[in-house]
Design a protein around this motif. Sequence first.
Motif, PDB file in Angstrom:
ATOM      1  N   UNK A 228       0.867  -1.212  -0.086  1.00 21.79           N
ATOM      2  CA  UNK A 228       0.007   0.090   0.146  1.00 21.79           C
ATOM      3  C   UNK A 228       0.733   1.273  -0.099  1.00 21.79           C
ATOM      4  N   UNK A 229       2.034   1.307   0.559  1.00 16.95           N
ATOM      5  CA  UNK A 229       2.903   2.381   0.817  1.00 16.95           C
ATOM      6  C   UNK A 229       3.595   2.692  -0.271  1.00 16.95           C
ATOM      7  N   UNK A 230       3.550   1.762  -1.320  1.00 14.01           N
ATOM      8  CA  UNK A 230       4.696   1.460  -2.476  1.00 14.01           C
ATOM      9  C   UNK A 230       6.135   1.338  -1.976  1.00 14.01           C
ATOM     10  N   UNK A 231       6.566   0.525  -0.944  1.00 10.96           N
ATOM     11  CA  UNK A 231       7.553   0.619  -0.441  1.00 10.96           C
ATOM     12  C   UNK A 231       8.607  -0.066  -1.375  1.00 10.96           C
ATOM     13  N   UNK A 232       9.558   0.619  -1.803  1.00  9.81           N
ATOM     14  CA  UNK A 232      10.549  -0.033  -3.000  1.00  9.81           C
ATOM     15  C   UNK A 232      11.247  -1.141  -2.249  1.00  9.81           C
ATOM     16  N   UNK A 233      11.422  -2.399  -3.113  1.00 14.57           N
ATOM     17  CA  UNK A 233      12.254  -3.559  -2.802  1.00 14.57           C
ATOM     18  C   UNK A 233      13.203  -3.785  -3.503  1.00 14.57           C
ATOM     19  N   UNK A 234      14.469  -3.527  -3.063  1.00 16.52           N
ATOM     20  CA  UNK A 234      15.708  -3.737  -3.926  1.00 16.52           C
ATOM     21  C   UNK A 234      16.113  -5.111  -4.095  1.00 16.52           C
ATOM     22  N   UNK A 235      15.509  -5.776  -4.798  1.00 14.33           N
ATOM     23  CA  UNK A 235      15.697  -7.345  -5.063  1.00 14.33           C
ATOM     24  C   UNK A 235      17.107  -7.475  -5.905  1.00 14.33           C
ATOM     25  N   UNK A 236      17.651  -8.632  -5.370  1.00  6.49           N
ATOM     26  CA  UNK A 236      18.885  -8.792  -6.196  1.00  6.49           C
ATOM     27  C   UNK A 236      18.994 -10.402  -6.535  1.00  6.49           C
ATOM     28  N   UNK A 237      18.328 -10.758  -7.545  1.00  9.00           N
ATOM     29  CA  UNK A 237      18.131 -12.115  -7.739  1.00  9.00           C
ATOM     30  C   UNK A 237      19.359 -13.155  -7.404  1.00  9.00           C
ATOM     31  N   UNK A 238      20.503 -12.887  -8.308  1.00  8.27           N
ATOM     32  CA  UNK A 238      21.494 -13.778  -8.191  1.00  8.27           C
ATOM     33  C   UNK A 238      22.150 -13.828  -6.927  1.00  8.27           C
ATOM     34  N   UNK A 239      22.341 -12.824  -6.036  1.00  8.79           N
ATOM     35  CA  UNK A 239      23.029 -12.591  -4.799  1.00  8.79           C
ATOM     36  C   UNK A 239      22.055 -13.313  -3.755  1.00  8.79           C
ATOM     37  N   UNK A 240      20.559 -13.073  -4.002  1.00  7.25           N
ATOM     38  CA  UNK A 240      19.736 -13.991  -2.905  1.00  7.25           C
ATOM     39  C   UNK A 240      19.821 -15.570  -3.021  1.00  7.25           C
TER      40      UNK A 240
ATOM     41  N   UNK B 186      12.158  -1.103 -14.378  1.00  7.57           N
ATOM     42  CA  UNK B 186      13.020   0.124 -14.527  1.00  7.57           C
ATOM     43  C   UNK B 186      12.389   1.392 -13.845  1.00  7.57           C
ATOM     44  N   UNK B 187      11.098   1.409 -14.334  1.00  7.96           N
ATOM     45  CA  UNK B 187      10.396   2.589 -13.837  1.00  7.96           C
ATOM     46  C   UNK B 187      10.216   2.686 -12.401  1.00  7.96           C
ATOM     47  N   UNK B 188       9.962   1.517 -11.734  1.00 11.54           N
ATOM     48  CA  UNK B 188       9.992   1.215 -10.426  1.00 11.54           C
ATOM     49  C   UNK B 188      10.997   1.941  -9.801  1.00 11.54           C
ATOM     50  N   UNK B 189      12.154   1.630 -10.251  1.00 13.69           N
ATOM     51  CA  UNK B 189      13.654   1.935  -9.660  1.00 13.69           C
ATOM     52  C   UNK B 189      13.819   3.467  -9.768  1.00 13.69           C
TER      53      UNK B 189
ATOM     54  N   UNK C 164       3.792  -5.392  -6.328  1.00 10.79           N
ATOM     55  CA  UNK C 164       4.585  -4.469  -5.216  1.00 10.79           C
ATOM     56  C   UNK C 164       5.648  -3.660  -6.017  1.00 10.79           C
ATOM     57  N   UNK C 165       6.285  -2.518  -5.408  1.00 14.03           N
ATOM     58  CA  UNK C 165       7.301  -1.973  -6.236  1.00 14.03           C
ATOM     59  C   UNK C 165       8.543  -2.736  -6.104  1.00 14.03           C
ATOM     60  N   UNK C 166       8.861  -3.463  -6.996  1.00 17.88           N
ATOM     61  CA  UNK C 166       9.865  -4.294  -7.020  1.00 17.88           C
ATOM     62  C   UNK C 166      10.844  -3.865  -7.796  1.00 17.88           C
TER      63      UNK C 166
END
Length: 375
Positions: free
Chosen positions: A262-274, A334-337, A296-298
């Motif tokens: 709801x807050x559009x909290x950005x999630x800085x996801x790093x797939x390979x690292x995860x 990209x726009x999310x970021x 979600x704002x991924x």
Amino acid sequence: MLGQSERPTPAQIRRAPKVLLHDHLDGGLRPSTVAELAAESGYDRLPTTDTAELGRWFRDAADSGSLERYLETFSHTVGVMQTREALVRVAAEAAEDLAADGVVYAEVRYAPELFQERGLGLDEIVEAVQEGFAEGERRAAADGNRVIVRTLLCAMRQNARATEIAELAVRHRDAGVAGFDIAGPEAGFPPTRNLDAFEYLRRQNAHFTIHAGEAFGLPSIWEAIQHCGAERLGHGVRIVDDIKVHDDGSAELGRLAQYVRDRRMPLEMCPSSNVQTGAAESIAAHPISLLRRLRFRVTVNTDNRLMSGTSMSEEFEKLSEAFGYTLDDMQWFTLNAMKSAFLPFDERIALIDDVIKPGYAALRSEHLFRTPGRA
């Protein structure tokens, strides 16, 4: 237009404008630079000085499934970054490498406190890195690749210097430092240990993100948001622990997950690292697919390009292969970021309208023109 079912080619992915919010300076060195800086500085603890072998060693050592073991690889990169000249070089090369990969805006983070073994002051360290990024931007532009690089200053959560580093970030915020972060092991070092630093940053109207929800679960995310006031979450993978997916594919969000969305909290996801740190079992099983479907704002990020042997283009290639993502999906991420960047609003809008959207539109038109039988 490029159809929703059509995956972009690797060449299209590389040329697409990309935005990077989560990348560590000391995790993105070229293997050749590590070897050369070690020779110049007398650092003799590298596992090998052969460039190809060294690159493989970093990736293999990081593939342990443990965040703590993953973090041990940084002793070598940090070990060769203890002089002003080394910091300038590493930062300049990072900007060049990102620009060559199609990144148009990047926030690169590092912990200044880690580079003081040979007597450098904190302000000297920041000034050297900023000089390097400016030089890298100039070199990239000369090669026809424009990139804007801003920095995030990290405090190591296991130490007691968060307020000092927060003050450093505010001191240099008009000289390229976009914000603040805490990094390091989550378990045993909750965000609230650094509460004074976050309260100071809020009083100063300064931006900050917090590593949370990577190796530790929902309590880390909750504290980062509700106690510390994080604007973004570094990784945030474990937010899926608060989402129940039913047999029919529908999803039920818990209160924290609902709040984050709801807050559009950005999630800085790093797939390979995860995957390397055990936060996700595989790319195909990464929660990014579910979170993207739930809007979600991924965002997609590299984390540590050396340790993961990756780039932004490679991250998107892996996601496209695993989930069938198209140029439309890439643009969405990209726009999310870009919307979530610690950059003034007018500068964000300019990059979106003048660089990102036209870049993707050109790629779609190019595909349409080159595809026989398309109208």
